[in-house]
Design a protein around this motif. Structure first.
Motif, PDB file in Angstrom:
ATOM      1  N   ASP A 301       0.808  -1.227   0.000  1.00  0.00           N
ATOM      2  CA  ASP A 301       0.000   0.000   0.000  1.00  0.00           C
ATOM      3  C   ASP A 301       0.838   1.272   0.000  1.00  0.00           C
ATOM      4  O   ASP A 301       0.536   2.232  -0.706  1.00  0.00           O
ATOM      5  CB  ASP A 301      -0.934   0.004   1.224  1.00  0.00           C
ATOM      6  N   GLN A 302       1.929   1.291   0.793  1.00  0.00           N
ATOM      7  CA  GLN A 302       2.724   2.517   0.928  1.00  0.00           C
ATOM      8  C   GLN A 302       3.540   2.837  -0.326  1.00  0.00           C
ATOM      9  O   GLN A 302       4.083   3.931  -0.450  1.00  0.00           O
ATOM     10  CB  GLN A 302       3.650   2.441   2.147  1.00  0.00           C
ATOM     11  N   ASN A 303       3.619   1.898  -1.276  1.00  0.00           N
ATOM     12  CA  ASN A 303       4.432   2.108  -2.480  1.00  0.00           C
ATOM     13  C   ASN A 303       3.598   2.326  -3.742  1.00  0.00           C
ATOM     14  O   ASN A 303       4.134   2.337  -4.845  1.00  0.00           O
ATOM     15  CB  ASN A 303       5.360   0.910  -2.697  1.00  0.00           C
ATOM     16  N   THR A 334      -2.631   7.049   0.677  1.00  0.00           N
ATOM     17  CA  THR A 334      -1.325   6.408   0.508  1.00  0.00           C
ATOM     18  C   THR A 334      -0.195   7.323   0.950  1.00  0.00           C
ATOM     19  O   THR A 334       0.796   6.876   1.529  1.00  0.00           O
ATOM     20  CB  THR A 334      -1.121   5.999  -0.976  1.00  0.00           C
ATOM     21  N   LYS A 336      -0.057   9.239   3.368  1.00  0.00           N
ATOM     22  CA  LYS A 336       0.104   9.200   4.821  1.00  0.00           C
ATOM     23  C   LYS A 336       0.874   7.966   5.297  1.00  0.00           C
ATOM     24  O   LYS A 336       1.349   7.916   6.432  1.00  0.00           O
ATOM     25  CB  LYS A 336      -1.267   9.228   5.491  1.00  0.00           C
ATOM     26  N   LEU A 337       1.019   6.969   4.401  1.00  0.00           N
ATOM     27  CA  LEU A 337       1.643   5.701   4.796  1.00  0.00           C
ATOM     28  C   LEU A 337       3.150   5.654   4.543  1.00  0.00           C
ATOM     29  O   LEU A 337       3.866   4.876   5.168  1.00  0.00           O
ATOM     30  CB  LEU A 337       0.988   4.535   4.043  1.00  0.00           C
ATOM     31  N   GLY A 338       3.626   6.452   3.613  1.00  0.00           N
ATOM     32  CA  GLY A 338       5.053   6.343   3.262  1.00  0.00           C
ATOM     33  C   GLY A 338       5.613   7.628   2.717  1.00  0.00           C
ATOM     34  O   GLY A 338       4.949   8.661   2.643  1.00  0.00           O
TER      35      GLY A 338
END
Length: 425
Positions: A301-303, A334, A336-338
């Motif tokens: 998800d983060q990529n 997304t 916010k994740l990476g």
């Protein structure tokens, strides 16, 4: 044996002995200078006398240098084959620095490769910058390895123009191809192809990638050949050779069956995302969406930010604003994740603005100027062309033909940069 000249010079300087004092009764000062600078090979007796005057054992130094050289070369070969832990580095370092001269220099170069492969960029940079002070372009094995490691370093830190310059310093030497094995030359050409691709010099990148692919195919280095096929596809895509681009990616698909399953997802992502790019460039948005959705499946998800941006742009160009907003919301989650690059932030900002309701002309002008100026500042000609076209069509829809024409001119100039860039390296 040429390494002995360097050892003599280093040990003489270390002991603070003048050239005329070292060579007195053995040879002339000018001849010693030629020996020390590896411009001539003296007979063994002269070496013995010079080393003896320095208080050094010639036979021991010669034997140690020869054995260590083979060991360092084997370590370098292992590193190129992505084998990280085959050498006792502390022991080898101590032996190499005892031998001194070219042997210790070769150790430091190969050690830099090891550091880079272990993401210790700052330490590697310090050593490489110190080595740069003693290196001049020359037809030697050490300069060949040094150039290869320097190119690799610049690629890792995003210095693609410096990588190209470092590579060209080697290629200007007539006969440099004889300084390395075919596999090493393949890696060298691949890295120059990658740095040229990243810098937008697609014709040049094609040339290097084709050279590398030929070497890797002949040597059955399937994983390396796969990487070359990806570069070829991306280059053809950006040069609008879409049939050749699709052929490269289809060939990559067939090649994938010969690689371990653990790497399949990474390559499936690259193939799918680039095929999506190919169809998007051709205006085949439904096909592009199909491949971008496939690309998403192969990423955590983060990529996922790159294929998400591609989906937003496709749906926006199709006029399906509802779907574009759906994928924009996914992209914002997304983020916010990476970690997200500035280039990706800029593109998210573009669509966050354009998908607002209501949308003012002032807001369009602001995001257009900010984004296009940024793409131009980093010499990203592909995104310059892509978003100039997007904003130009938007201006045309609002009868702002003068602003649209200005953007088409910028896009044309960026396209010319791509064409001329391939010949400028």
């Amino acid at each position: 044996m040429n390494a002995l000249g360097t050892i003599l010079k280093l040990k003489r300087i270390e002991k603070k002995i003048r050239q005329e004092d070292l060579c007195q009764g053995i040879c002339t000062t000018s001849y010693l200078s030629r020996i020390e600078n590896n411009k001539t090979i003296a007979n063994e007796e002269i070496y013995r006398l010079l080393f003896d005057r320095l208080g050094l054992d010639y036979d021991k130094i010669f034997k140690l240098s020869s054995q260590l050289d083979k060991r360092i070369e084997k370590w370098y070969e292992d590193l190129l084959n992505r084998k990280y832990d085959t050498e006792n580095i502390d022991e080898l370092k101590e032996l190499a620095f005892t031998a001194g001269g070219e042997t210790s220099i070769k150790f430091e170069i190969v050690y830099c490769r090891y550091l880079l492969m272990n993401n210790q960029l700052e330490e590697a940079e310090k050593i490489l910058m110190n080595l740069r002070k003693i290196f001049r372009p020359e037809l030697s094995r050490n300069f060949f390895i040094y150039s290869n490691v320097l190119v690799y370093y610049y690629i890792l830190v995003g210095g693609y123009s410096q990588a190209a310059e470092a590579g060209l310093a080697l290629t200007r030497l007539v006969g440099y191809e004889n300084l390395g094995k075919d596999f090493e030359l393949g890696i060298f050409n691949y890295n120059l192809g990658l740095s040229s691709l990243k810098h937008g010099y697609y014709e040049t990148a094609l040339n290097y990638a084709e050279k590398a692919l030929s070497i890797f195919k002949d040597g059955f280095y399937i994983d390396r050949a796969m990487d070359c096929l990806i570069i070829l596809g991306v280059c053809h895509n950006n040069l609008k050779n879409w049939d050749k681009a699709i052929y490269s990616f289809e060939l990559a698909k067939r090649t994938l069956q010969f690689l371990p399953e653990k790497v399949h997802e990474r390559y499936w992502y690259m193939i799918s995302n680039n095929l999506g790019n190919c169809h998007e460039y051709k205006g085949e948005y439904d096909e592009a969406v199909h491949y971008y959705l496939q690309a998403l499946k192969y990423l955590a998800d983060q990529n996922k930010i790159i294929p998400l941006i591609n989906l937003i742009r496709c749906y926006y160009n199709m006029g399906d604003l509802k779907s574009a907003r759906f994928w924009l919301e996914s992209a914002e989650r997304t983020i916010k994740l990476g970690k997200v690059s500035k280039k990706e932030w800029i593109q998210i900002d573009i669509f966050s603005t354009l998908l607002k309701e209501p949308l003012s002309l002032e807001e369009i002008n602001d995001i257009q100027k900010t984004s296009i100026q940024y793409f131009l500042s980093i010499e990203d000609w592909i995104h310059t062309i892509r978003y100039c076209g997007l904003f130009a069509k938007l201006y045309e829809s609002q009868n702002r033909y003068k602003q649209a024409n200005e953007l088409y001119k910028i896009a044309f100039q960026a396209n010319e940069k791509i064409k001329s860039g391939g010949d400028s390296l």
